[in-house]
Design an enzyme around this catalytic site. Structure first.
Site, mmCIF file in Angstrom:
data_model
loop_
_atom_site.group_PDB
_atom_site.id
_atom_site.type_symbol
_atom_site.label_atom_id
_atom_site.label_comp_id
_atom_site.label_asym_id
_atom_site.label_seq_id
_atom_site.Cartn_x
_atom_site.Cartn_y
_atom_site.Cartn_z
ATOM 1 N N SER A 132 0.834 -1.205 0.000
ATOM 2 C CA SER A 132 0.000 0.000 0.000
ATOM 3 C C SER A 132 0.873 1.262 0.000
ATOM 4 O O SER A 132 0.544 2.262 -0.632
ATOM 5 C CB SER A 132 -0.969 0.009 1.186
ATOM 6 O OG SER A 132 -0.280 0.183 2.398
ATOM 7 N N ASN A 133 2.011 1.189 0.687
ATOM 8 C CA ASN A 133 2.927 2.348 0.660
ATOM 9 C C ASN A 133 3.528 2.532 -0.725
ATOM 10 O O ASN A 133 3.641 3.655 -1.210
ATOM 11 C CB ASN A 133 4.043 2.165 1.690
ATOM 12 C CG ASN A 133 3.583 2.548 3.078
ATOM 13 O OD1 ASN A 133 3.454 3.721 3.394
ATOM 14 N ND2 ASN A 133 3.290 1.551 3.898
ATOM 15 N N LEU A 204 11.227 -6.942 4.151
ATOM 16 C CA LEU A 204 11.513 -7.668 5.390
ATOM 17 C C LEU A 204 12.943 -8.198 5.516
ATOM 18 O O LEU A 204 13.326 -8.645 6.581
ATOM 19 C CB LEU A 204 10.507 -8.816 5.573
ATOM 20 C CG LEU A 204 9.064 -8.357 5.765
ATOM 21 C CD1 LEU A 204 8.142 -9.539 5.995
ATOM 22 C CD2 LEU A 204 8.941 -7.370 6.929
ATOM 23 N N ILE A 207 19.244 -5.231 4.730
ATOM 24 C CA ILE A 207 19.991 -4.799 3.538
ATOM 25 C C ILE A 207 21.477 -5.133 3.754
ATOM 26 O O ILE A 207 22.065 -4.741 4.765
ATOM 27 C CB ILE A 207 19.814 -3.277 3.303
ATOM 28 C CG1 ILE A 207 18.324 -2.943 3.130
ATOM 29 C CG2 ILE A 207 20.619 -2.808 2.091
ATOM 30 C CD1 ILE A 207 17.648 -3.576 1.929
ATOM 31 N N ASN A 221 14.186 3.868 5.109
ATOM 32 C CA ASN A 221 13.181 2.860 5.474
ATOM 33 C C ASN A 221 12.083 3.530 6.284
ATOM 34 O O ASN A 221 12.296 4.561 6.908
ATOM 35 C CB ASN A 221 13.851 1.773 6.326
ATOM 36 C CG ASN A 221 12.865 0.709 6.770
ATOM 37 O OD1 ASN A 221 11.999 0.285 6.004
ATOM 38 N ND2 ASN A 221 12.967 0.277 8.024
ATOM 39 N N HIS A 223 9.391 2.631 9.405
ATOM 40 C CA HIS A 223 9.101 1.643 10.441
ATOM 41 C C HIS A 223 7.793 2.043 11.133
ATOM 42 O O HIS A 223 7.601 3.217 11.451
ATOM 43 C CB HIS A 223 10.251 1.580 11.445
ATOM 44 C CG HIS A 223 10.069 0.490 12.450
ATOM 45 N ND1 HIS A 223 10.287 -0.837 12.163
ATOM 46 C CD2 HIS A 223 9.650 0.532 13.739
ATOM 47 C CE1 HIS A 223 10.011 -1.565 13.239
ATOM 48 N NE2 HIS A 223 9.621 -0.764 14.202
ATOM 49 N N ASP A 264 16.652 -1.277 11.781
ATOM 50 C CA ASP A 264 15.870 -0.166 12.336
ATOM 51 C C ASP A 264 16.701 0.778 13.201
ATOM 52 O O ASP A 264 16.269 1.213 14.277
ATOM 53 C CB ASP A 264 14.694 -0.705 13.184
ATOM 54 C CG ASP A 264 13.782 -1.584 12.367
ATOM 55 O OD1 ASP A 264 13.610 -1.310 11.170
ATOM 56 O OD2 ASP A 264 13.235 -2.561 12.932
ATOM 57 N N GLU A 293 1.506 6.717 7.466
ATOM 58 C CA GLU A 293 2.548 6.401 6.464
ATOM 59 C C GLU A 293 2.172 6.952 5.094
ATOM 60 O O GLU A 293 2.982 7.581 4.416
ATOM 61 C CB GLU A 293 2.742 4.882 6.379
ATOM 62 C CG GLU A 293 3.365 4.302 7.632
ATOM 63 C CD GLU A 293 3.533 2.798 7.574
ATOM 64 O OE1 GLU A 293 4.366 2.289 8.329
ATOM 65 O OE2 GLU A 293 2.841 2.126 6.791
#
Ligand code: GRF
Length: 313
Positions: A132-133, A204, A207, A221, A223, A264, A293
């Site tokens: 969706s993002n 998920l 990197i 990213n 979160h 993160d 978001e």
């Protein structure tokens, strides 16, 4: 009212102020120029004067706001705005909105009055889920000649984001663990697609360091919590929201951050908050987080890329 406008136009507070100023100054300039022109023609105030004045300001207004929008840095917004009005009036062809080809983007960028644009920045969106993002990011940049969502990178053949890619005519790259973590991390393919920036949107896998080095300062990213709380390995999706609710936190939110070697962990660029009610289920909280978001990530990406381009000339 201002918040509603910000949401509708997908702009921050400062940009909204600049847009309103452009409207105000552009409008006054139009009125002034219209009156001056009719006076110059020596016309007496009459019904004809009023009709001519209305016609004149209708013609002059787009030019005036575009002119004023340049020093205010809002040219792109007003070009889009005027095109929208043109489409509604049937003056601009509807298919002008369809996804742009690379050639069209290059042409538009080259002809854009703001030389800041130059070559469009090419973004790869990395995602593993519904996307969706990714969809919001794609929509946000559809008419922006400075940014091209050039590639979807995905590790999950069943992910919804792959259908979004094909629907939007954006190439997808389905990646394999072995090559990603122990091979060249798909560096060659990213170069072939001329990717300038990487945006993670629900991706998920961690990197690999080699990619972080190749794209130093160019990977971000999002979160679904207020880092540094509720981050790290295994903290994704509803697990994050369950942990927030179990801890009895009264607020949660989103964090956009640079990607570094630790999950993160990289430098935080943006945080936005929402309230957590005692009655919230993880699903209800997920809904609020997604809304945040969708509202902020595309806008932040646009500002971040603009800033990066200015830094690098
Ligand atoms: C988002 O909540 C994002 O914060 C997290 O993964 C989720 C992806 O959702 N990293 P979607 O696939 O974009 O709908």
């Amino acid at each position: 009212m201002f918040e509603r406008l910000q949401k509708k136009w997908k702009v921050n507070g400062l940009q909204l102020a600049l847009i309103i100023s452009t409207f105000a100054i552009g409008g006054s300039l139009t009125g002034y120029a219209g009156r001056k022109l009719l006076n110059f023609l020596g016309m007496e105030k009459s019904a004809l004067w009023v009709i001519l004045y209305i016609i004149l300001i209708t013609i002059l207004w787009p030019a005036a706001v575009l002119l004023v929008s340049i020093p205010f840095g809002q040219f792109r917004f007003f070009i889009k705005y005027l095109k929208k009005i043109g489409r509604r009036m049937g003056l601009v062809k509807k298919d002008d909105r369809t996804p742009m080809t690379d050639d069209r983007l290059e042409t538009l960028a080259a002809g854009h009055p703001s030389s800041v644009i130059g070559h469009p920045s090419r973004i790869a969106v990395f995602a593993s889920g519904a996307g969706s993002n990714a969809q919001k990011i794609i929509d946000h940049f559809k008419e922006n000649p400075a940014v091209n969502i050039a590639l979807i990178v995905c590790n999950n053949p069943a992910a919804g984001v792959l259908s979004i890619g094909s629907k939007e005519n954006i190439p997808s790259l389905l990646i394999e663990k072995e090559k990603f973590f122990r091979g060249d991390a798909y560096f060659k393919e990213l170069k072939e697609y001329k990717i300038d920036f990487i945006v993670l949107a629900g991706f998920l896998w961690k990197i690999p360091v080699s990619l972080i080095k190749e794209y130093a300062g160019k990977i971000i990213n999002i979160h679904p919590a207020l880092l540094p709380k509720y981050g790290g390995k295994g903290m994704y999706g509803n697990k994050v929201h369950e942990a927030v609710i179990a801890a009895g936190d009264k607020e949660s939110g989103i964090t956009v951050h640079y990607v570094d070697e630790i999950y993160d962990h990289g430098k935080i660029i943006l945080q936005e908050k929402c309230t957590v009610l005692s009655t919230d289920t993880p699903e209800a909280l997920a809904k609020k987080i997604h809304a945040l978001e969708h509202q902020h990530y595309p806008v932040l990406i646009e500002q971040w890329i603009k800033q990066k381009r200015e830094e690098h000339g």
